[in-house]
Design an enzyme around this catalytic site. Structure first.
Site, PDB file in Angstrom:
ATOM      1  CD  GLU A  86      -2.966   1.126   2.293  1.00  0.00           C
ATOM      2  OE1 GLU A  86      -3.066   0.103   3.006  1.00  0.00           O
ATOM      3  OE2 GLU A  86      -3.677   2.129   2.439  1.00  0.00           O
ATOM      4  CE  LYS A 264      -6.164  -1.018   5.532  1.00  0.00           C
ATOM      5  NZ  LYS A 264      -5.300  -0.223   4.649  1.00  0.00           N
ATOM      6  CG  ASP A 280       0.547 -15.915  12.109  1.00  0.00           C
ATOM      7  OD1 ASP A 280      -0.245 -15.202  11.478  1.00  0.00           O
ATOM      8  OD2 ASP A 280       0.275 -17.068  12.492  1.00  0.00           O
ATOM      9  CG  HIS A 378      -3.482   7.573  -0.053  1.00  0.00           C
ATOM     10  ND1 HIS A 378      -3.430   6.225  -0.250  1.00  0.00           N
ATOM     11  CD2 HIS A 378      -3.577   7.744   1.272  1.00  0.00           C
ATOM     12  CE1 HIS A 378      -3.507   5.617   0.916  1.00  0.00           C
ATOM     13  NE2 HIS A 378      -3.596   6.523   1.861  1.00  0.00           N
TER      14      HIS A 378
HETATM   15  P1  NAD Z   1       8.361 -23.162  16.597  1.00  0.00           P
HETATM   16  O1  NAD Z   1       7.726 -24.278  17.305  1.00  0.00           O
HETATM   17  O2  NAD Z   1       8.830 -23.360  15.220  1.00  0.00           O
HETATM   18  O3  NAD Z   1       9.598 -22.625  17.452  1.00  0.00           O
HETATM   19  C1  NAD Z   1       9.524 -22.417  18.829  1.00  0.00           C
HETATM   20  C2  NAD Z   1      10.469 -23.366  19.527  1.00  0.00           C
HETATM   21  O4  NAD Z   1      11.822 -22.980  19.269  1.00  0.00           O
HETATM   22  C3  NAD Z   1      10.320 -23.304  21.038  1.00  0.00           C
HETATM   23  O5  NAD Z   1       9.293 -24.156  21.428  1.00  0.00           O
HETATM   24  C4  NAD Z   1      11.693 -23.726  21.520  1.00  0.00           C
HETATM   25  O6  NAD Z   1      11.772 -25.103  21.692  1.00  0.00           O
HETATM   26  C5  NAD Z   1      12.630 -23.337  20.382  1.00  0.00           C
HETATM   27  N1  NAD Z   1      13.496 -22.164  20.687  1.00  0.00           N
HETATM   28  C6  NAD Z   1      14.784 -22.015  20.272  1.00  0.00           C
HETATM   29  N2  NAD Z   1      15.280 -20.841  20.680  1.00  0.00           N
HETATM   30  C7  NAD Z   1      14.302 -20.207  21.342  1.00  0.00           C
HETATM   31  C8  NAD Z   1      14.190 -18.931  22.002  1.00  0.00           C
HETATM   32  N3  NAD Z   1      15.228 -18.073  22.067  1.00  0.00           N
HETATM   33  N4  NAD Z   1      13.022 -18.589  22.578  1.00  0.00           N
HETATM   34  C9  NAD Z   1      11.971 -19.426  22.518  1.00  0.00           C
HETATM   35  N5  NAD Z   1      12.010 -20.648  21.929  1.00  0.00           N
HETATM   36  C10 NAD Z   1      13.160 -21.039  21.341  1.00  0.00           C
HETATM   37  O7  NAD Z   1       7.433 -21.873  16.538  1.00  0.00           O
HETATM   38  P2  NAD Z   1       6.354 -21.240  17.483  1.00  0.00           P
HETATM   39  O8  NAD Z   1       6.822 -19.861  17.824  1.00  0.00           O
HETATM   40  O9  NAD Z   1       5.981 -22.139  18.625  1.00  0.00           O
HETATM   41  O10 NAD Z   1       5.097 -21.124  16.502  1.00  0.00           O
HETATM   42  C11 NAD Z   1       5.012 -20.117  15.544  1.00  0.00           C
HETATM   43  C12 NAD Z   1       4.349 -20.626  14.282  1.00  0.00           C
HETATM   44  O11 NAD Z   1       3.082 -21.198  14.583  1.00  0.00           O
HETATM   45  C13 NAD Z   1       4.070 -19.521  13.312  1.00  0.00           C
HETATM   46  O12 NAD Z   1       4.496 -19.941  12.028  1.00  0.00           O
HETATM   47  C14 NAD Z   1       2.537 -19.402  13.319  1.00  0.00           C
HETATM   48  O13 NAD Z   1       2.081 -18.957  12.066  1.00  0.00           O
HETATM   49  C15 NAD Z   1       2.120 -20.802  13.621  1.00  0.00           C
HETATM   50  N6  NAD Z   1       0.780 -21.048  14.181  1.00  0.00           N
HETATM   51  C16 NAD Z   1      -0.056 -20.039  14.584  1.00  0.00           C
HETATM   52  C17 NAD Z   1      -1.305 -20.337  15.106  1.00  0.00           C
HETATM   53  C18 NAD Z   1      -2.198 -19.215  15.580  1.00  0.00           C
HETATM   54  O14 NAD Z   1      -1.745 -18.085  15.659  1.00  0.00           O
HETATM   55  N7  NAD Z   1      -3.462 -19.459  15.920  1.00  0.00           N
HETATM   56  C19 NAD Z   1      -1.698 -21.672  15.239  1.00  0.00           C
HETATM   57  C20 NAD Z   1      -0.822 -22.672  14.836  1.00  0.00           C
HETATM   58  C21 NAD Z   1       0.423 -22.356  14.320  1.00  0.00           C
END
Ligand code: NAD
Length: 425
Positions: A86, A264, A280, A378
């Site tokens: 945008e 928005k 996300d 714009h």
């Molecule tokens: P992930 O599971 O890929 O990574 C997180 C993991 O990384 C942690 O559980 C930990 O074991 C490890 N880790 C390594 N270094 C870390 C640090 N410094 N701090 C924290 N953890 C560390 O990802 P996630 O963050 O659990 O999930 C994010 C993904 O899930 C996004 O892609 C999102 O789009 C998706 N998602 C979103 C929804 C929703 O928003 N409703 C639902 C399902 C999935």
């Protein structure tokens, strides 16, 4: 019915390699060579990587990344990468930040990095009893949750608390357990969903209920990013501008129709940084809008007031579930560069920066709306889009856009006619 119409029932599409998928789609949609070549060009996201990020991958979609300048956050100068299609979004942040740079910029903070996972329990005959049964198991639940993610625990995160709510619904009484988990530098969806799935059968067993959903809540109200900033009266154009902006804010605060557009605008800034860093956008947007309706009536995400000195003070508090690890954040090459440019090394610093960008965006949108109107700013970029839509290429784009703006008629029909004149010399 056209019996020769191609079928969307393509067995094993997910097992095809990328070239086979493109060929299959090309056949279905009669894509020509140029269309297929476009899909094959995945830009700065390697196809092998993208193929692992989503299902049925066939191509990428490039979004421009711009840099917002002038941002000073907690005393530190930052350049902000913003991914958006945008026009005016990047300029809005630059403008707002320029007008508060000399008076100190933005001050930010954060409530924590805790996420909530929900476990739904149905068919409970004695919900109040069940609620206490679950709360009594807090230590067991802590152990089970932490065992799911030793890395997170090692990094200082993991299970923090337990909440159990009895919810009256149209489908009967439900017992909803909240696992509260510090996910540190991860957004944490996968981390907490794994824990919820691990705990749910145990809860069902303890209470004789039936476990159903096990998923995080995007209303991440234990992960609130906060930003505030004061714009000096002299820097924003005087009391008349300030008061018109306040009237704009009061409108948004009182009216959901206006609040939706006000918010928005805030999300124009926020989603662009969320996207640029591979986070996300939908999770952050869902959280923001749910939080904006927390009183029961949808309202403004920001607050605007007049200081004792007569200056304009803005503040924002918004759920900000973003991470530096997990999802695409650590994988997407552009996201990695964006994080380098931002110079943040914790999810908290990223979240706080994003909140400041949201407030900056809000300032500019309100100011433009309350003064010259949104179209003036714009128009210059919009005119270029219209010029391109009319067929202008190369130097014609700027030249035609200038003609359209000067005529005050940024329309495709005018653009087409003017382009013909331009080409005729
Ligand atoms: P992930 O599971 O890929 O990574 C997180 C993991 O990384 C942690 O559980 C930990 O074991 C490890 N880790 C390594 N270094 C870390 C640090 N410094 N701090 C924290 N953890 C560390 O990802 P996630 O963050 O659990 O999930 C994010 C993904 O899930 C996004 O892609 C999102 O789009 C998706 N998602 C979103 C929804 C929703 O928003 N409703 C639902 C399902 C999935």
């Amino acid at each position: 019915m056209d019996t020769h119409a191609p079928s969307s029932r393509i067995g094993g599409f997910h097992k095809f390699d990328v070239a086979q998928r493109i060929a299959s789609v090309a056949q279905f949609a009669r894509l020509d060579e140029a269309d297929q070549a476009l899909l094959q060009n995945t830009g700065n996201l390697p196809a092998e990587l993208a193929d692992h990020l989503i299902e049925n991958f066939i191509g990428t979609m490039n979004i421009p990344v711009g840099i917002a300048t002038n941002m000073k956050i907690d005393g530190q100068d930052r350049l902000i990468p913003m991914a958006t299609e945008e026009s005016s979004v990047v300029a809005a942040v630059c403008n707002a930040a320029r007008q508060c740079y000399d008076s100190g910029g933005f001050t930010t903070s954060m409530s924590g990095t805790e996420m909530i996972a929900q476990i739904q329990l149905t068919h409970v005959t004695d919900p109040q009893h069940a609620r206490l049964q679950i709360l009594e198991k807090k230590d067991t639940i802590r152990e089970l949750c932490n065992a799911c993610d030793p890395i997170l625990v090692k990094l200082g995160g993991g299970f923090r608390d337990l909440e159990v709510r009895v919810l009256e619904t149209r489908g009967g009484t439900m017992v909803v357990t909240h696992l509260i988990v510090d996910t540190r530098d991860a957004m944490g969806a996968n981390a907490v969903n794994t824990m919820a799935e691990r705990i749910a059968p145990r809860i069902a067993e303890w209470t004789q209920g039936k476990s159903n959903l096990r998923i995080l809540s995007n209303l991440a109200d234990r992960r609130l990013a906060r930003a505030r900033c004061t714009w000096r009266l002299a820097d924003i154009g005087g009391a008349e501008v300030r008061d018109a902006m306040l009237a704009a804010y009061h409108f948004a605060e009182a009216d959901p129709y206006r609040a939706a557009t006000h918010n928005k605008g805030i999300m124009n800034g926020i989603s662009a940084v969320v996207m640029a860093t591979g986070n996300d956008t939908r999770a952050v947007e869902a959280g923001a809008h749910a939080y904006a309706a927390r009183s029961g009536r949808y309202s403004s995400l920001s607050t605007w007031e007049v200081t004792a000195q007569g200056d304009l003070a803005g503040s924002i508090e918004i759920p900000m579930a973003v991470g530096l690890v997990g999802g695409a954040t650590k994988l997407h090459p552009s996201a990695k560069v964006a994080l380098k440019v931002l110079g943040v090394n914790t999810a908290e610093a990223l979240a706080r920066t994003i909140a400041a960008v949201g407030l900056a965006q809000n300032f500019s949108a309100m100011k433009a709306l309350a003064t010259t109107g949104i179209q003036k700013g714009h128009m210059a970029l919009h005119a270029q889009n219209i010029a391109m839509m009319a067929g202008a290429v190369g130097e014609e784009i700027d030249a035609l856009a200038r003609i359209l703006v000067a005529q005050g008629a940024v329309r495709q029909d005018v653009a087409e006619a003017e382009l013909q004149k331009l080409r005729a010399g």
